[in-house]
Each structure stands twice: as C-alpha cells, then as structure tokens.
Design a protein around this motif. Structure first.
Motif, mmCIF file in Angstrom:
data_model
loop_
_atom_site.group_PDB
_atom_site.id
_atom_site.type_symbol
_atom_site.label_atom_id
_atom_site.label_comp_id
_atom_site.label_asym_id
_atom_site.label_seq_id
_atom_site.Cartn_x
_atom_site.Cartn_y
_atom_site.Cartn_z
ATOM 1 N N LEU A 56 0.823 -1.205 0.000
ATOM 2 C CA LEU A 56 0.000 0.000 0.000
ATOM 3 C C LEU A 56 0.861 1.260 0.000
ATOM 4 N N LEU A 57 1.917 1.256 0.804
ATOM 5 C CA LEU A 57 2.800 2.416 0.885
ATOM 6 C C LEU A 57 3.507 2.654 -0.446
ATOM 7 N N LYS A 58 3.934 1.571 -1.091
ATOM 8 C CA LYS A 58 4.586 1.692 -2.400
ATOM 9 C C LYS A 58 3.602 2.228 -3.438
ATOM 10 N N SER A 59 2.374 1.742 -3.402
ATOM 11 C CA SER A 59 1.358 2.212 -4.326
ATOM 12 C C SER A 59 1.071 3.692 -4.116
ATOM 13 N N LEU A 60 0.999 4.112 -2.860
ATOM 14 C CA LEU A 60 0.743 5.511 -2.554
ATOM 15 C C LEU A 60 1.849 6.399 -3.109
ATOM 16 N N LYS A 61 3.102 6.029 -2.859
ATOM 17 C CA LYS A 61 4.228 6.869 -3.272
ATOM 18 C C LYS A 61 4.434 6.849 -4.785
ATOM 19 N N ASP A 62 4.096 5.727 -5.426
ATOM 20 C CA ASP A 62 4.297 5.631 -6.873
ATOM 21 C C ASP A 62 3.160 6.257 -7.672
ATOM 22 N N ASN A 63 1.941 6.244 -7.126
ATOM 23 C CA ASN A 63 0.777 6.594 -7.932
ATOM 24 C C ASN A 63 -0.023 7.798 -7.456
ATOM 25 N N TYR A 64 0.212 8.259 -6.224
ATOM 26 C CA TYR A 64 -0.559 9.398 -5.734
ATOM 27 C C TYR A 64 -0.010 10.680 -6.350
ATOM 28 N N LYS A 65 -0.876 11.449 -7.040
ATOM 29 C CA LYS A 65 -0.429 12.635 -7.770
ATOM 30 C C LYS A 65 -1.026 13.932 -7.251
ATOM 31 N N THR A 66 -2.257 13.901 -6.774
ATOM 32 C CA THR A 66 -2.939 15.136 -6.384
ATOM 33 C C THR A 66 -4.059 14.848 -5.398
ATOM 34 N N ASP A 67 -4.424 15.877 -4.605
ATOM 35 C CA ASP A 67 -5.535 15.702 -3.669
ATOM 36 C C ASP A 67 -6.856 16.203 -4.241
ATOM 37 N N LEU A 68 -6.891 16.494 -5.528
ATOM 38 C CA LEU A 68 -8.134 16.864 -6.197
ATOM 39 C C LEU A 68 -8.881 15.593 -6.586
ATOM 40 N N ILE A 69 -10.140 15.454 -6.149
ATOM 41 C CA ILE A 69 -10.838 14.178 -6.298
ATOM 42 C C ILE A 69 -11.362 13.930 -7.707
ATOM 43 N N ASN A 70 -11.369 14.954 -8.550
ATOM 44 C CA ASN A 70 -11.839 14.766 -9.927
ATOM 45 C C ASN A 70 -10.701 14.880 -10.931
ATOM 46 N N SER A 71 -9.516 14.473 -10.530
ATOM 47 C CA SER A 71 -8.356 14.564 -11.400
ATOM 48 C C SER A 71 -8.361 13.431 -12.426
ATOM 49 N N SER A 72 -7.392 13.470 -13.329
ATOM 50 C CA SER A 72 -7.271 12.425 -14.351
ATOM 51 C C SER A 72 -6.620 11.160 -13.797
ATOM 52 N N SER A 73 -6.087 11.237 -12.588
ATOM 53 C CA SER A 73 -5.444 10.079 -11.960
ATOM 54 C C SER A 73 -6.481 9.278 -11.172
ATOM 55 N N VAL A 74 -6.864 8.119 -11.719
ATOM 56 C CA VAL A 74 -7.884 7.285 -11.082
ATOM 57 C C VAL A 74 -7.427 6.817 -9.703
ATOM 58 N N VAL A 75 -6.165 6.427 -9.591
ATOM 59 C CA VAL A 75 -5.647 5.920 -8.315
ATOM 60 C C VAL A 75 -5.621 7.027 -7.267
ATOM 61 N N SER A 76 -5.221 8.240 -7.669
ATOM 62 C CA SER A 76 -5.228 9.364 -6.727
ATOM 63 C C SER A 76 -6.640 9.639 -6.226
ATOM 64 N N ASN A 77 -7.594 9.614 -7.138
ATOM 65 C CA ASN A 77 -8.991 9.815 -6.737
ATOM 66 C C ASN A 77 -9.429 8.768 -5.730
ATOM 67 N N ALA A 78 -9.023 7.507 -5.970
ATOM 68 C CA ALA A 78 -9.398 6.412 -5.064
ATOM 69 C C ALA A 78 -8.810 6.627 -3.677
ATOM 70 N N TRP A 79 -7.542 7.022 -3.624
ATOM 71 C CA TRP A 79 -6.923 7.296 -2.324
ATOM 72 C C TRP A 79 -7.653 8.429 -1.606
ATOM 73 N N ASN A 80 -7.976 9.483 -2.336
ATOM 74 C CA ASN A 80 -8.658 10.620 -1.705
ATOM 75 C C ASN A 80 -10.019 10.231 -1.147
ATOM 76 N N TYR A 81 -10.764 9.421 -1.898
ATOM 77 C CA TYR A 81 -12.057 8.950 -1.384
ATOM 78 C C TYR A 81 -11.857 8.048 -0.165
ATOM 79 N N MET A 82 -10.778 7.271 -0.178
ATOM 80 C CA MET A 82 -10.487 6.412 0.967
ATOM 81 C C MET A 82 -10.210 7.261 2.204
ATOM 82 N N PHE A 83 -9.399 8.316 2.047
ATOM 83 C CA PHE A 83 -9.097 9.189 3.185
ATOM 84 C C PHE A 83 -10.371 9.754 3.799
ATOM 85 N N MET A 84 -11.296 10.175 2.945
ATOM 86 C CA MET A 84 -12.513 10.813 3.449
ATOM 87 C C MET A 84 -13.533 9.811 3.984
#
Length: 261
Positions: free
Chosen positions: A133-161
C-alpha cells in the motif's frame, strides 16, 4: 420400520438444529448484505487503490468485495439446506434426508476451506499489504483533487474521506515524496482533514486537524469487524454439521422404504 431411541433422538436433533441453521443462514445473508452496503473499503471510488495490491493472486479490493458476496451466497444456501433438512426430518422422507446430508457435507467442506483461507490471508495481509500500500501511494498518488485524471489518486482521496484515515501509517507518509497540491500550503492532502467530504475538503485549512489513523489500520478494522464474526460462526457449526450428517443417515437407515418418495 419405526425409529429406535437413537433415531428419535436424531430426528429431534435435526429438527432443532435446522431451525438454528435457518436462523444462522438468515444472519449470514443479512450480514453479507450489510457488509456489501456499509464497508467503505469496497465502494467503487476506493477499490482502484486497493486493486493495486495483490494477495495470493487476488486483487485486494475485489477480494474484500467478493467476501461479502460469498457470505450472501452462503446465507441463501444455508437457508435452503435447513429447510430441506427440517422437512425431511419431520416427515421422515428418505430421499430428502440423503440430499440434505450430501449438501451439508458440501457446506462443511466449503466452510473448512473458507476458514482456512481467512486465517491464511490474515497472516499474509499483516506481512505484505502495508508495504505494498505504501509503495502504491508513493508511486501513484499525484494530487488531492478528487476529480483529477489520476484514477488511483482519486481512489486514495475517497479512501481518506470515507474511512477517516490518512496515508498508510499516518500523515507522515507524505513527507519525502513529491505530489501536486495546487492551492494547498501543506504536503498533507486536504482530503486527510477530519470531518470533510467531497463538498468541503478544499476549505483553506483543516480546522479540526488531520485524521490520525492510517488507512492500513482503518481497512483492517473495517474488514475484521465482519470477518471475525463470520469465521467464529463457521468454526462453531462445523461439529454440529457433522452430527447432522450422521443423524440424517441414521434416520435413512431406520426409515421404511415407503418413506422414500
């Protein structure tokens, strides 16, 4: 041929135990539905982040989702088998008791496999998933905007909330690696703020601070709330199922051919 003392005891046992099985099946069905609806780790927004983690060739997000479906299917199966055994025992119908005994054996094997899989997966999760999970976060997390083009970043942000968590261990996971945070003066995502959702996470500052719990522990707690209950129920009824098979065949042996219709 009438039932002997053991046969009559077995008949009463089957009637009572299948009433209990019926209730347990109903519990599995309702519990599986509640798990499917309420466990935040398996909603469509969060699953892409979890599916980057593979445990014993299974994607973690799909595995958690499929567990709830498995419990629902098992609940329906137990309800049908319990009804078959209850009617077969009450009316001493040999063919129904034979089918019932075979189905209970199948259910017994499924439960042994499911319990063994659960404890095997639980140990492996503790060893490997946090690192992945930590490797995935550091490799794929790009932005804290939930409607970004990065699907994985969006998923992490929804998980946080949705899970009220931050990072894998905690918010310190965001120190030391680069991600885009437009409009934010901190390296911690705004989606990690306490008491935020998709409508207010962009507020200027976290008035209540950041979530303290890491998402690894949040996911583990979210799942184990249901998993431990189901594993305990499965282990408890294994011995009872064996007795049910024995008594079903005993009644079949003592029931006359005229009942086998």
């Amino acid at each position: 041929m009438g039932l002997t003392g053991c046969g009559k005891f077995g008949k009463g046992f089957l009637i009572v135990i299948n009433i209990i099985f019926f209730i347990l099946g109903l519990g599995l069905l309702i519990g599986g539905i509640l798990m499917k609806v309420n466990v935040s780790a398996i909603n469509d927004e969060v699953k892409p982040a979890l599916n980057g983690i593979t445990v014993s060739s299974f994607k973690l997000g799909d595995l958690v989702d499929n567990l709830s479906i498995l419990f629902i299917v098992m609940g329906v199966f137990v309800l049908l088998v319990a009804g078959l055994g209850l009617f077969g025992a009450c009316c001493e119908v040999k063919c129904m008791l034979v089918v019932y005994a075979i189905l209970v054996l199948v259910l017994f094997i499924i439960k042994v496999t499911a319990v063994a899989l659960w404890f095997t997966m639980k140990g492996e999760v503790d060893k490997t998933v946090k690192f992945s999970l930590l490797k995935s976060l550091k490799d794929n997390y790009k932005t804290d905007l939930i409607n970004s083009s990065s699907v994985v970043s969006n998923a992490w942000n929804y998980m946080f909330m949705s899970l009220d968590c931050c990072g894998v261990n905690n918010s310190s996971d965001f120190l030391g690696f680069s991600w885009t945070h437009p409009g934010s003066s901190t390296s911690t995502p705004r989606t990690c703020c306490k008491n935020v959702d998709s409508t207010n996470y962009l507020r200027p500052a976290c008035s209540s601070g950041y979530n303290d719990k890491g998402c690894y522990d949040a996911i583990k707690d979210d799942i184990s709330t249901y998993g431990n209950v189901f594993a305990g129920v499965g282990i408890t009824v294994l011995f009872i199922e064996l007795l049910a098979v024995i008594f079903a065949f005993m009644i079949c042996c003592q029931t006359g051919k005229e009942s086998a219709i």
